[in-house]
Design a protein around this motif. Structure first.
Motif, mmCIF file in Angstrom:
data_model
loop_
_atom_site.group_PDB
_atom_site.id
_atom_site.type_symbol
_atom_site.label_atom_id
_atom_site.label_comp_id
_atom_site.label_asym_id
_atom_site.label_seq_id
_atom_site.Cartn_x
_atom_site.Cartn_y
_atom_site.Cartn_z
ATOM 1 N N HIS A 359 0.809 -1.219 0.000
ATOM 2 C CA HIS A 359 0.000 0.000 0.000
ATOM 3 C C HIS A 359 0.841 1.269 0.000
ATOM 4 O O HIS A 359 0.296 2.355 -0.057
ATOM 5 N N VAL A 360 2.152 1.173 0.088
ATOM 6 C CA VAL A 360 2.962 2.400 0.099
ATOM 7 C C VAL A 360 3.495 2.694 -1.302
ATOM 8 O O VAL A 360 3.583 1.803 -2.155
ATOM 9 N N ARG A 361 3.814 3.989 -1.526
ATOM 10 C CA ARG A 361 4.318 4.370 -2.849
ATOM 11 C C ARG A 361 5.797 4.717 -2.746
ATOM 12 O O ARG A 361 6.178 5.520 -1.906
ATOM 13 N N PRO A 362 6.625 4.108 -3.581
ATOM 14 C CA PRO A 362 8.059 4.400 -3.489
ATOM 15 C C PRO A 362 8.386 5.837 -3.893
ATOM 16 O O PRO A 362 7.785 6.379 -4.816
ATOM 17 N N GLU A 363 9.326 6.451 -3.166
ATOM 18 C CA GLU A 363 9.786 7.819 -3.454
ATOM 19 C C GLU A 363 11.312 7.785 -3.586
ATOM 20 O O GLU A 363 11.970 7.089 -2.812
ATOM 21 N N PRO A 364 11.875 8.567 -4.510
ATOM 22 C CA PRO A 364 13.344 8.620 -4.628
ATOM 23 C C PRO A 364 13.978 9.191 -3.351
ATOM 24 O O PRO A 364 13.392 10.059 -2.709
ATOM 25 N N TRP A 365 15.149 8.687 -2.972
ATOM 26 C CA TRP A 365 15.880 9.226 -1.826
ATOM 27 C C TRP A 365 17.390 9.112 -2.034
ATOM 28 O O TRP A 365 17.859 8.339 -2.858
ATOM 29 N N GLU A 366 18.127 9.912 -1.249
ATOM 30 C CA GLU A 366 19.597 9.945 -1.327
ATOM 31 C C GLU A 366 20.137 8.820 -0.460
ATOM 32 O O GLU A 366 20.329 8.982 0.733
ATOM 33 N N MET A 367 20.370 7.663 -1.086
ATOM 34 C CA MET A 367 20.854 6.512 -0.313
ATOM 35 C C MET A 367 22.333 6.610 -0.027
ATOM 36 O O MET A 367 23.090 6.997 -0.915
ATOM 37 N N PRO A 368 22.752 6.177 1.181
ATOM 38 C CA PRO A 368 24.190 6.168 1.448
ATOM 39 C C PRO A 368 24.903 5.286 0.416
ATOM 40 O O PRO A 368 24.413 4.200 0.092
ATOM 41 N N GLY A 369 26.012 5.751 -0.094
ATOM 42 C CA GLY A 369 26.786 4.950 -1.048
ATOM 43 C C GLY A 369 26.464 5.252 -2.504
ATOM 44 O O GLY A 369 27.161 4.778 -3.388
ATOM 45 N N TYR A 370 25.411 6.021 -2.777
ATOM 46 C CA TYR A 370 25.045 6.327 -4.162
ATOM 47 C C TYR A 370 25.138 7.843 -4.383
ATOM 48 O O TYR A 370 24.907 8.619 -3.453
ATOM 49 N N ASP A 371 25.460 8.255 -5.598
ATOM 50 C CA ASP A 371 25.725 9.674 -5.821
ATOM 51 C C ASP A 371 24.565 10.423 -6.485
ATOM 52 O O ASP A 371 24.726 11.549 -6.951
ATOM 53 N N CYS A 372 23.380 9.818 -6.564
ATOM 54 C CA CYS A 372 22.195 10.534 -7.039
ATOM 55 C C CYS A 372 20.977 9.885 -6.376
ATOM 56 O O CYS A 372 21.100 8.801 -5.806
#
Ligand code: PLP
Length: 435
Positions: A359-372
């Motif tokens: 039931h949740v909607r994915p949202e972009p986020w600044e994950m540790p280890g990734y540069d975008c």
């Protein structure tokens, strides 16, 4: 059948499109099942040779001295990968942690880590120090060199030969799966060719393979093709969806020993490290892993065929990597959309098919280890587990989603149909126009 899919939000047209694509994949699926059978027997054989017993299923606490279950699990892993020894621990936090442990365990100041196959997996950039990070190899005076792949994704043998003249190279790392790239993943045969070439020029270097997402896909593993070591994550293929956390390193005994001193402490090595309550899940997960991997593989091939058909018949500029008919060596499928909305729709589709958090909607986020920013879809029983159906994509052009997993094929199928349903609901294409 159509009706139960309808209950789960799949329109008749989308379901039929899926069935049509599936009917072309029967022979491929038979081949995958035969492979899974072969690997299943290998796992059973390794368990029997290790004399796996009921007493091995209860864990230890504290220091974990005399943890016979942990030792048996490591013997079984060594048996499956045909190596002298293994380190399989819940204390290895992730795949990245397993790989950095190999680097730190084997390299000393002044040494060079060398990648003959281009840029490593994103999270390793900070481990190596390509991007600044506390505690990187670079901070310890360990250098890094790489040779990019040639344009078609093959190895640049003349450049590799020239680079190997650098005598400070001590460890060579080969990444089997493409990770967040669109290069081909390397089959065991391809890895063997590369290893043979390196050994012919430098008999003294250690060669390791980042085996993440590759385990059980083929009949052989990199350690059957000459690699000294393989490393990976237990919340990908070899954990079979049941291992709650951890990583593994399998390889030559002296190398595993050195690496274990980095994990626990110099002087302690493999003798300590409690298995806690993880052993039953790690054994049972490994037991199931060949068929879980097969389900994920079928999902990947189904997605590739379906999106190829959609691109072909709708004229949308979608491309898939690898193509549906290419021999597989990992479970990752990438779809490039050239459209941010399609990337979002795909991830929403995977999420909405999950048993957990649908039931949740994915949202972009600044994950540790990734540069975008990264958008991720996962409704997993084990947090972050990517042998469970999951999708993720860096939110940057060309908007490629990397899709993997599925503990059962039925779940992978539902997830993929859901992505198509979402694209259709977003108005990106109309399934009725596809034959
Ligand atoms: C997943 C992955 C890693 C890192 O593993 P994590 O568990 O995410 O830290 C490294 N290399 C490859 C090829 C991977 O797929």
């Amino acid at each position: 059948m159509e009706e139960i899919y309808r209950t789960l939000g799949i329109d008749k047209e989308v379901y039929r499109l899926g069935e049509e694509v599936l009917s072309t994949l029967r022979d491929r699926f038979i081949e995958i099942d035969a492979n899974a059978e072969y690997r299943q027997l290998g796992v059973i054989d390794a368990m029997q040779r290790a004399r796996l017993s009921e007493a091995h299923l209860s864990g230890t606490t504290g220091y974990g001295y005399n943890d016979i279950g942990r030792d048996a699990l490591e013997a079984v892993y060594a048996g499956v990968f045909h190596t002298e020894d293994a380190l399989v621990r819940p204390q290895i936090a992730s795949g990245t942690a397993a790989l950095q442990l190999c680097f730190m365990g084997l390299l000393r100041p002044g040494d060079i880590l060398y990648s003959p196959c281009g840029k490593p997996y994103d999270t390793l950039e900070e481990v190596i120090g390509i991007r600044d990070a506390d505690g990187s190899l670079r901070e310890f005076g360990i250098d890094y060199l790489e040779t990019p792949l040639v344009e078609d994704g093959g190895f640049d043998f003349p450049a590799i030969e020239a680079q190997l003249k650098e005598s400070r190279i001590r460890l060579v790392t080969i990444q089997r799966s493409k990770g967040y790239q669109t290069r081909p993943s390397f089959t065991i045969d391809t890895i063997r060719t590369l290893i043979d070439f390196i050994r012919a020029h430098r008999a003294d270097v250690t060669i390791m393979v980042d085996n993440c997402y590759g385990e059980f896909v083929e009949r052989l593993e990199p350690t059957d093709a000459g690699a000294d070591l393989v490393a990976g994550s237990l919340i990908k293929n070899p954990g079979g969806g049941l291992a709650p956390s951890g990583g593994y390193v399998c390889g030559r005994r002296d190398l595993v020993e050195k690496i274990s001193h980095r994990l626990t402490s110099p002087g302690l090595g493999k003798e300590v490290g409690a298995s806690l309550q993880t052993l039953p899940a790690c054994f049972e997960g490994l037991f199931l892993a060949p068929y879980v991997t097969a389900s994920a593989l079928k999902g990947a091939i189904f997605a590739a065929s379906l999106y190829e058909k959609i691109a072909r018949e709708s004229g949308l500029p979608f491309t898939v990597h690898p193509a549906s008919d290419v021999p597989r060596t990992d479970i990752i499928e990438a779809v490039t959309f050239h459209d941010e909305r399609a990337l979002t729709a795909f991830c929403e589709g995977i999420q909405s098919a999950s048993p957990v958090d649908a039931h949740v909607r994915p949202e972009p986020w600044e994950m540790p280890g990734y540069d975008c920013p990264v958008i991720m879809a996962a409704g997993a029983f084990i947090s972050g587990s990517s042998i469970e159906l999951s999708a993720d994509g860096p939110v940057r052009a060309p908007y490629t989603v990397f899709f993997q997993g599925g503990l059962t094929f039925a779940h992978a199928k539902l997830g993929i149909l859901k992505t198509v349903q979402k694209l259709s609901e977003y108005g990106i294409f109309d399934p009725k126009t596809i034959q």
